[in-house]
Design a protein around this motif. Structure first.
Motif, PDB file in Angstrom:
ATOM      1  N   GLY A  71       0.805  -1.205   0.000  1.00  0.00           N
ATOM      2  CA  GLY A  71       0.000   0.000   0.000  1.00  0.00           C
ATOM      3  C   GLY A  71       0.843   1.261   0.000  1.00  0.00           C
ATOM      4  O   GLY A  71       2.069   1.222  -0.179  1.00  0.00           O
ATOM      5  N   PHE A  72       0.183   2.401   0.211  1.00  0.00           N
ATOM      6  CA  PHE A  72       0.846   3.710   0.192  1.00  0.00           C
ATOM      7  C   PHE A  72       1.284   4.104   1.608  1.00  0.00           C
ATOM      8  O   PHE A  72       0.787   3.575   2.601  1.00  0.00           O
ATOM      9  N   ASP A  73       2.195   5.060   1.671  1.00  0.00           N
ATOM     10  CA  ASP A  73       2.687   5.535   2.969  1.00  0.00           C
ATOM     11  C   ASP A  73       1.716   6.511   3.626  1.00  0.00           C
ATOM     12  O   ASP A  73       1.690   6.626   4.858  1.00  0.00           O
ATOM     13  N   ALA A  74       0.956   7.258   2.830  1.00  0.00           N
ATOM     14  CA  ALA A  74       0.048   8.264   3.379  1.00  0.00           C
ATOM     15  C   ALA A  74      -1.236   8.288   2.566  1.00  0.00           C
ATOM     16  O   ALA A  74      -1.198   8.149   1.334  1.00  0.00           O
ATOM     17  N   TYR A  75      -2.360   8.473   3.257  1.00  0.00           N
ATOM     18  CA  TYR A  75      -3.668   8.503   2.605  1.00  0.00           C
ATOM     19  C   TYR A  75      -4.448   9.728   3.082  1.00  0.00           C
ATOM     20  O   TYR A  75      -4.453  10.050   4.281  1.00  0.00           O
ATOM     21  N   ARG A  76      -5.094  10.395   2.140  1.00  0.00           N
ATOM     22  CA  ARG A  76      -5.927  11.546   2.472  1.00  0.00           C
ATOM     23  C   ARG A  76      -7.218  11.472   1.653  1.00  0.00           C
ATOM     24  O   ARG A  76      -7.261  10.884   0.568  1.00  0.00           O
ATOM     25  N   THR A  77      -8.268  12.114   2.150  1.00  0.00           N
ATOM     26  CA  THR A  77      -9.519  12.188   1.395  1.00  0.00           C
ATOM     27  C   THR A  77     -10.185  13.528   1.622  1.00  0.00           C
ATOM     28  O   THR A  77     -10.076  14.116   2.709  1.00  0.00           O
ATOM     29  N   SER A  78     -10.861  13.996   0.602  1.00  0.00           N
ATOM     30  CA  SER A  78     -11.769  15.129   0.771  1.00  0.00           C
ATOM     31  C   SER A  78     -12.794  14.740   1.826  1.00  0.00           C
ATOM     32  O   SER A  78     -13.218  13.581   1.904  1.00  0.00           O
ATOM     33  N   PRO A  79     -13.228  15.682   2.670  1.00  0.00           N
ATOM     34  CA  PRO A  79     -14.241  15.354   3.681  1.00  0.00           C
ATOM     35  C   PRO A  79     -15.635  15.186   3.105  1.00  0.00           C
ATOM     36  O   PRO A  79     -16.564  14.855   3.851  1.00  0.00           O
ATOM     37  N   TYR A  80     -15.806  15.411   1.801  1.00  0.00           N
ATOM     38  CA  TYR A  80     -17.131  15.307   1.191  1.00  0.00           C
ATOM     39  C   TYR A  80     -17.577  13.842   1.135  1.00  0.00           C
ATOM     40  O   TYR A  80     -16.772  12.937   0.886  1.00  0.00           O
ATOM     41  N   VAL A  81     -18.868  13.618   1.356  1.00  0.00           N
ATOM     42  CA  VAL A  81     -19.418  12.273   1.460  1.00  0.00           C
ATOM     43  C   VAL A  81     -19.087  11.425   0.238  1.00  0.00           C
ATOM     44  O   VAL A  81     -18.723  10.248   0.362  1.00  0.00           O
ATOM     45  N   ARG A  82     -19.199  11.980  -0.958  1.00  0.00           N
ATOM     46  CA  ARG A  82     -18.990  11.175  -2.168  1.00  0.00           C
ATOM     47  C   ARG A  82     -17.555  10.677  -2.293  1.00  0.00           C
ATOM     48  O   ARG A  82     -17.315   9.625  -2.903  1.00  0.00           O
ATOM     49  N   CYS A  83     -16.601  11.416  -1.749  1.00  0.00           N
ATOM     50  CA  CYS A  83     -15.206  10.961  -1.784  1.00  0.00           C
ATOM     51  C   CYS A  83     -14.970   9.878  -0.742  1.00  0.00           C
ATOM     52  O   CYS A  83     -14.284   8.884  -1.015  1.00  0.00           O
ATOM     53  N   LYS A  84     -15.517  10.048   0.449  1.00  0.00           N
ATOM     54  CA  LYS A  84     -15.373   9.022   1.476  1.00  0.00           C
ATOM     55  C   LYS A  84     -16.061   7.722   1.042  1.00  0.00           C
ATOM     56  O   LYS A  84     -15.526   6.626   1.255  1.00  0.00           O
ATOM     57  N   GLU A  85     -17.222   7.853   0.418  1.00  0.00           N
ATOM     58  CA  GLU A  85     -17.952   6.679  -0.061  1.00  0.00           C
ATOM     59  C   GLU A  85     -17.174   5.982  -1.169  1.00  0.00           C
ATOM     60  O   GLU A  85     -17.114   4.741  -1.220  1.00  0.00           O
ATOM     61  N   SER A  86     -16.534   6.754  -2.044  1.00  0.00           N
ATOM     62  CA  SER A  86     -15.737   6.167  -3.127  1.00  0.00           C
ATOM     63  C   SER A  86     -14.570   5.360  -2.577  1.00  0.00           C
ATOM     64  O   SER A  86     -14.285   4.251  -3.051  1.00  0.00           O
ATOM     65  N   VAL A  87     -13.881   5.913  -1.575  1.00  0.00           N
ATOM     66  CA  VAL A  87     -12.772   5.196  -0.949  1.00  0.00           C
ATOM     67  C   VAL A  87     -13.257   3.861  -0.392  1.00  0.00           C
ATOM     68  O   VAL A  87     -12.648   2.800  -0.618  1.00  0.00           O
ATOM     69  N   GLY A  88     -14.365   3.900   0.354  1.00  0.00           N
ATOM     70  CA  GLY A  88     -14.876   2.679   0.956  1.00  0.00           C
ATOM     71  C   GLY A  88     -15.251   1.626  -0.069  1.00  0.00           C
ATOM     72  O   GLY A  88     -14.981   0.428   0.132  1.00  0.00           O
ATOM     73  N   MET A  89     -15.842   2.049  -1.194  1.00  0.00           N
ATOM     74  CA  MET A  89     -16.273   1.092  -2.205  1.00  0.00           C
ATOM     75  C   MET A  89     -15.101   0.549  -3.009  1.00  0.00           C
ATOM     76  O   MET A  89     -15.024  -0.650  -3.286  1.00  0.00           O
ATOM     77  N   VAL A  90     -14.167   1.416  -3.377  1.00  0.00           N
ATOM     78  CA  VAL A  90     -13.005   0.967  -4.153  1.00  0.00           C
ATOM     79  C   VAL A  90     -12.119   0.052  -3.308  1.00  0.00           C
ATOM     80  O   VAL A  90     -11.566  -0.932  -3.803  1.00  0.00           O
TER      81      VAL A  90
END
Length: 287
Positions: A71-90
C-alpha cells in the motif's frame, strides 16, 4: 502521488439529466438542491464502477511498483461524502487498502466552491446570471462564481499548499507515496498548477480529450522517469480514466515552456486591439 476522482455521484447524474432536458420529480429535485454539496451521495451505478477502478489500481499501481506491495505511505480524502464513499467502495477491490489504509480528512482536497451557481445547470446559470455567465465564457480559469472560488484559486492557494505538505512528509517522515480521494476540478487545478497554465493555455488545455477527468479518474504524479525507471529531476504525470479505458494511461513530462521576447510579442499580437488605429490616440494629447 495519486489523486482519484470520486465515482459517479447523484449530483453528476442530476446535472446530466437536466442538461438533456429530462424532467425530474419537482419535490425530489427541490430536496436535492437544498442538500449541501458536501453531503451528496454516490449514484447507484457507482457500485459497478468501484471494481473497475479497483482493478486499475491493483494492476497499474500496486502490481507495477514493488514499493507499493503493501500500500501507500500516506492517505488523504476530501471530507465530502462522495469521496469518502468512493474510498470505501473501491477499497473492497484493493486488498492493500482494505487491510492497512488509514485515511485522514484533508480540507484542501474538498470540491471547488461554486457558490450560488453550484445547483444550477449551465442554461439556468445563463438565464439567471447572464453577466456572470458571460465572464465564465470569456475566462473560465479566473472566473469566480458568486460566493465561490475560481479554478486559479484552487490551484494557487490549495493545490500548491497541499503539494508542499506532501513534500514535507517525504523529507521529515520518509513518506514516499501518497494516495488521495478528491474531485474532478481539484485534479484539473493540479494540472493547471503543475504546468503553470494561464488563461490562454487553460482555454485550450482544459478541453483536450487527454486532459479529461471523468468519474474515477486517477492522476498519477511521479519523480521517476517511467522510461528510465529512476528519478531524472523532472515530474512525470499520467491521467487515466478506467471507466472509459482500462489502459495504463500515457506518461508525459511536466514542463513549463519559456519564451523569447519576440515570441511573447507574437503571442500578444494574435489578439487585435478593440479600437481602430488612431481613434483613441487622436482624442488624447501625447504624454
Amino acid at each position: 502521488m495519486v489523486f482519484m476522482r470520486h465515482l459517479e455521484s447523484e449530483s453528476n447524474l442530476v446535472h446530466a439529466l437536466l442538461g438533456q432536458g429530462v424532467a425530474l420529480d419537482p419535490e425530489l429535485l427541490d430536496k436535492f438542491r437544498r442538500r449541501p454539496d458536501h453531503l451528496q451521495r454516490l449514484s447507484e451505478r457507482a457500485a459497478a464502477q468501484a471494481p473497475v477502478v479497483g482493478r486499475w489500481i491493483t494492476r497499474h499501481l500496486i502490481g507495477a511498483y514493488p514499493e507499493l506491495a503493501h500500500g501507500f505511505d500516506a492517505y488523504r480524502t476530501s471530507p465530502y461524502v462522495r469521496c469518502k464513499e468512493s474510498v470505501g467502495m473501491v477499497a473492497l477491490h484493493v486488498p492493500q487498502f482494505a487491510q492497512s489504509a488509514r485515511f485522514k480528512r484533508e480540507m484542501r482536497l474538498r470540491e471547488r466552491d461554486r457558490g450560488i451557481e453550484g445547483p444550477l445547470t449551465p442554461d439556468e446559470h445563463r438565464r439567471q446570471y447572464p453577466a456572470n455567465a458571460a465572464r465564465l465564457e470569456a475566462d473560465s480559469l479566473m472566473w469566480i462564481p458568486p460566493d465561490g472560488e475560481s479554478i486559479d484559486h484552487v490551484a494557487t492557494a490549495r493545490v500548491r499548499s497541499l503539494l508542499g505538505m506532501v513534500r514535507r512528509q517525504h523529507e521529515e517522515e520518509g513518506a514516499h507515496s501518497f494516495f488521495a480521494s478528491t474531485h474532478g476540478e481539484v485534479e484539473m487545478a493540479l494540472m493547471a498548477a503543475l504546468f503553470n497554465w494561464g488563461p490562454e493555455e487553460w482555454s485550450v488545455e482544459s478541453v483536450k480529450p487527454e486532459n479529461r477527468v471523468g468519474n474515477g479518474a486517477l492522476l498519477h504524479l511521479s519523480t521517476v522517469n517511467p522510461a528510465l525507471g529512476r528519478p531524472d529531476g523532472d515530474f512525470h504525470l499520467r491521467l487515466a480514466n478506467p471507466l472509459l479505458d482500462e489502459g495504463p494511461g500515457e506518461w508525459r513530462t511536466v514542463s513549463v515552456p519559456d519564451y523569447s521576447p519576440e515570441q511573447l510579442l507574437q503571442q500578444a499580437q494574435r489578439h487585435e486591439r478593440v479600437f481602430p488605429p488612431g481613434m483613441l490616440t487622436g482624442l488624447l494629447p501625447e504624454l
